[in-house]
Design a protein around this motif. Structure first.
Motif, short mmCIF file in Angstrom:
data_model
loop_
_atom_site.label_atom_id
_atom_site.label_comp_id
_atom_site.label_asym_id
_atom_site.label_seq_id
_atom_site.Cartn_x
_atom_site.Cartn_y
_atom_site.Cartn_z
N PHE A 201 0.86 -1.18 0.00
CA PHE A 201 0.00 0.00 0.00
C PHE A 201 0.90 1.24 0.00
N GLY A 202 0.69 2.10 -0.98
CA GLY A 202 1.44 3.37 -1.01
C GLY A 202 0.49 4.53 -0.82
N CYS A 203 -0.17 4.90 -1.91
CA CYS A 203 -1.05 6.09 -1.88
C CYS A 203 -2.52 5.73 -1.68
N GLY A 204 -2.91 4.55 -2.15
CA GLY A 204 -4.31 4.14 -2.04
C GLY A 204 -5.24 4.79 -3.05
N ILE A 205 -4.68 5.59 -3.96
CA ILE A 205 -5.54 6.28 -4.94
C ILE A 205 -5.06 6.05 -6.38
N GLY A 206 -4.34 4.98 -6.59
CA GLY A 206 -3.96 4.63 -7.96
C GLY A 206 -2.86 5.49 -8.56
N GLU A 207 -2.08 6.18 -7.71
CA GLU A 207 -1.10 7.13 -8.25
C GLU A 207 0.36 6.65 -8.18
N CYS A 208 0.69 5.73 -7.27
CA CYS A 208 2.12 5.48 -7.04
C CYS A 208 2.64 4.18 -7.63
N GLY A 209 1.78 3.18 -7.79
CA GLY A 209 2.21 1.91 -8.38
C GLY A 209 2.67 0.86 -7.40
N ALA A 210 2.73 1.18 -6.11
CA ALA A 210 3.23 0.19 -5.12
C ALA A 210 2.37 -1.07 -5.08
N CYS A 211 1.11 -0.95 -5.44
CA CYS A 211 0.16 -2.06 -5.29
C CYS A 211 -0.06 -2.82 -6.60
N THR A 212 0.83 -2.63 -7.58
CA THR A 212 0.61 -3.21 -8.91
C THR A 212 0.64 -4.74 -8.90
N SER B 55 -3.97 -2.46 -7.72
CA SER B 55 -4.97 -3.21 -6.96
C SER B 55 -5.68 -2.37 -5.92
N CYS B 56 -5.12 -1.21 -5.56
CA CYS B 56 -5.83 -0.34 -4.59
C CYS B 56 -7.04 0.31 -5.23
N ALA B 57 -7.06 0.36 -6.57
CA ALA B 57 -8.12 1.08 -7.27
C ALA B 57 -9.09 0.14 -7.98
S1 FES Z 1 -1.16 2.17 -3.47
FE1 FES Z 1 -0.47 3.73 -4.81
S2 FES Z 1 -1.26 3.12 -6.75
FE2 FES Z 1 -2.11 1.73 -5.34
#
Ligand code: FES
Ligand code: FES
Length: 155
Positions: free
Chosen positions: A36-47, A57-59
């Motif tokens: 989990f990074g940003c939780g809004i689909g912006e950072c890519g940590a959850c790819t 996957s957060c979005a």
């Molecule tokens: S947690 Fe940042 S894009 Fe999903």
């Protein structure tokens, strides 16, 4: 009840339809490699990969991932060229963003027709690494492409 196929295994989870896929992977299936990074689909940590495509996957509401093939960092083979290249080039610093980075690169590397290094690097603009490993990510991408070419020649 939601049915999912993750890393080749079938699961049934009792969650509401709009639960983000990321929470289900981490909290219910205990696949905590996806971050989990940003939780809004912006950072890519959850790819992760959904039917082979890199998705955040957060979005993604979990219902949308039903009847699809989901792959997380745990499901990417250890001998995958991107994992091997990341070790060879020592790309990782703290490591937090890297599962997402690796999954994004792996999906781009498998595109047909094949993308070259510059095309893959250009598509990494929206992936955030707080440690600033970008130069090593670029090196890793080039090495992964070379490793993939060698594997194709061998087969
Ligand atoms: S947690 Fe940042 S894009 Fe999903
Ligand atoms: S390696 Fe630390 S955030 Fe990317």
């Amino acid at each position: 009840m939601i049915s999912l196929n993750v890393n080749g295994k079938n699961y049934r989870v009792d969650v509401s339809d709009d639960t983000p896929l990321l929470w289900v992977l981490r909290d219910y299936l205990k696949l905590t490699g996806t971050k989990f990074g940003c939780g809004i689909g912006e950072c890519g940590a959850c790819t992760v990969h959904i039917d082979g495509k890199a998705e955040r996957s957060c979005a993604i509401p979990v219902k949308q991932a039903q009847r699809k093939k989901i792959t997380t960092i745990e499901g990417l083979p250890q001998n995958h060229p991107v994992k091997k290249a990341w070790i060879q080039e020592q790309v990782v610093q703290c490591g937090y963003c890297q599962p997402g980075v690796i999954m994004q690169v792996a999906a781009l590397l498998s595109q047909k027709p094949a993308l070259n290094a510059d095309q893959i690097i250009n598509k990494m603009d929206d992936v955030i690494c707080r440690c600033g490993t970008y130069p090593r990510i670029k090196k890793g991408i080039k090495t992964a492409i070379e490793m993939t070419k060698k594997e194709v020649k061998k087969s």
